[in-house]
Design a protein around this motif. Structure first.
Motif, PDB file in Angstrom:
ATOM      1  N   ILE A   1      -9.742   3.150  13.815  1.00 47.86           N
ATOM      2  CA  ILE A   1      -9.810   3.095  15.838  1.00 47.86           C
ATOM      3  C   ILE A   1      -9.689   4.724  16.574  1.00 47.86           C
ATOM      4  O   ILE A   1      -8.711   5.922  15.669  1.00 47.86           O
ATOM      5  N   ILE A   2     -11.233   5.531  16.577  1.00 48.02           N
ATOM      6  CA  ILE A   2     -10.705   6.666  16.877  1.00 48.02           C
ATOM      7  C   ILE A   2     -11.416   6.977  18.875  1.00 48.02           C
ATOM      8  O   ILE A   2     -12.396   6.330  18.568  1.00 48.02           O
ATOM      9  N   LYS A   3     -10.052   7.129  19.411  1.00 44.17           N
ATOM     10  CA  LYS A   3     -11.420   6.556  20.786  1.00 44.17           C
ATOM     11  C   LYS A   3     -11.456   8.180  21.454  1.00 44.17           C
ATOM     12  O   LYS A   3     -10.291   9.580  20.577  1.00 44.17           O
ATOM     13  N   TYR A   4     -12.483   8.645  21.777  1.00 45.26           N
ATOM     14  CA  TYR A   4     -12.487  10.089  21.959  1.00 45.26           C
ATOM     15  C   TYR A   4     -13.143  10.794  23.530  1.00 45.26           C
ATOM     16  O   TYR A   4     -13.568   9.490  24.397  1.00 45.26           O
ATOM     17  N   VAL A   5     -12.927  11.463  24.107  1.00 49.68           N
ATOM     18  CA  VAL A   5     -13.660  11.812  25.546  1.00 49.68           C
ATOM     19  C   VAL A   5     -14.015  12.963  25.353  1.00 49.68           C
ATOM     20  O   VAL A   5     -14.076  13.707  24.419  1.00 49.68           O
TER      21      VAL A   5
ATOM     22  N   PRO B   1     -11.249  13.965  19.811  1.00 50.83           N
ATOM     23  CA  PRO B   1     -10.543  12.415  19.452  1.00 50.83           C
ATOM     24  C   PRO B   1      -9.143  13.052  20.576  1.00 50.83           C
ATOM     25  O   PRO B   1      -8.698  13.266  20.513  1.00 50.83           O
ATOM     26  N   THR B   2      -8.635  11.644  21.209  1.00 50.89           N
ATOM     27  CA  THR B   2      -8.176  11.337  21.837  1.00 50.89           C
ATOM     28  C   THR B   2      -6.932  10.166  21.860  1.00 50.89           C
ATOM     29  O   THR B   2      -5.524  10.069  22.164  1.00 50.89           O
ATOM     30  N   GLU B   3      -7.338   9.117  20.265  1.00 50.48           N
ATOM     31  CA  GLU B   3      -6.415   8.347  19.952  1.00 50.48           C
ATOM     32  C   GLU B   3      -7.023   7.400  19.397  1.00 50.48           C
ATOM     33  O   GLU B   3      -7.776   7.951  19.027  1.00 50.48           O
TER      34      GLU B   3
ATOM     35  N   LYS C   1      -5.677   5.468  15.818  1.00 47.05           N
ATOM     36  CA  LYS C   1      -4.711   3.945  15.036  1.00 47.05           C
ATOM     37  C   LYS C   1      -5.244   3.880  13.855  1.00 47.05           C
ATOM     38  O   LYS C   1      -5.796   3.883  13.014  1.00 47.05           O
TER      39      LYS C   1
END
Length: 100
Positions: free
Chosen positions: A60-64, A48-50, A52
């Motif tokens: 909201i979870i953003k992955y890389v 996970p990178t972000e 909110k």
């Protein structure tokens, strides 16, 4: 006993390199086998990178994706020569998975 954390370009490279290092291709079970090494194929690692508002219902979870295709080895025979895998060794501060 020793543990190795490995990163390859992809699953095909992992398979090729592990077979070259002495693993057998167990076609009946559909995997790789070595009598003195346990294999944990992790594959692609997404981190996970972000995040909110983690308390909200619509979090909201953003992955890389970490680069590469990952596998862990637990070598039970310390006399095994695995120098061919040295180029693929990584040394994570916090491994994604470890042996229990």
């Amino acid at each position: 006993m020793r543990d190795l954390y490995l990163r390859f370009a992809d699953a095909d490279e992992m398979r090729t390199q592990l077979i070259a290092a002495g693993f057998m291709d167990d076609k009946e079970q559909g995997g790789l086998y070595h009598p003195d090494i346990s294999l944990d194929v992790i594959g692609i690692i997404a981190v996970p990178t972000e995040i909110k508002n983690p308390e909200a219902e619509n979090e909201i979870i953003k992955y890389v994706n970490e680069p590469g295709y990952h596998a862990n080895l637990r070598v039970t025979d310390d006399s095994l020569e695995l120098a061919s895998l040295d180029a693929f060794a990584v040394f994570p501060d916090n491994p994604n998975r470890v042996w229990a």
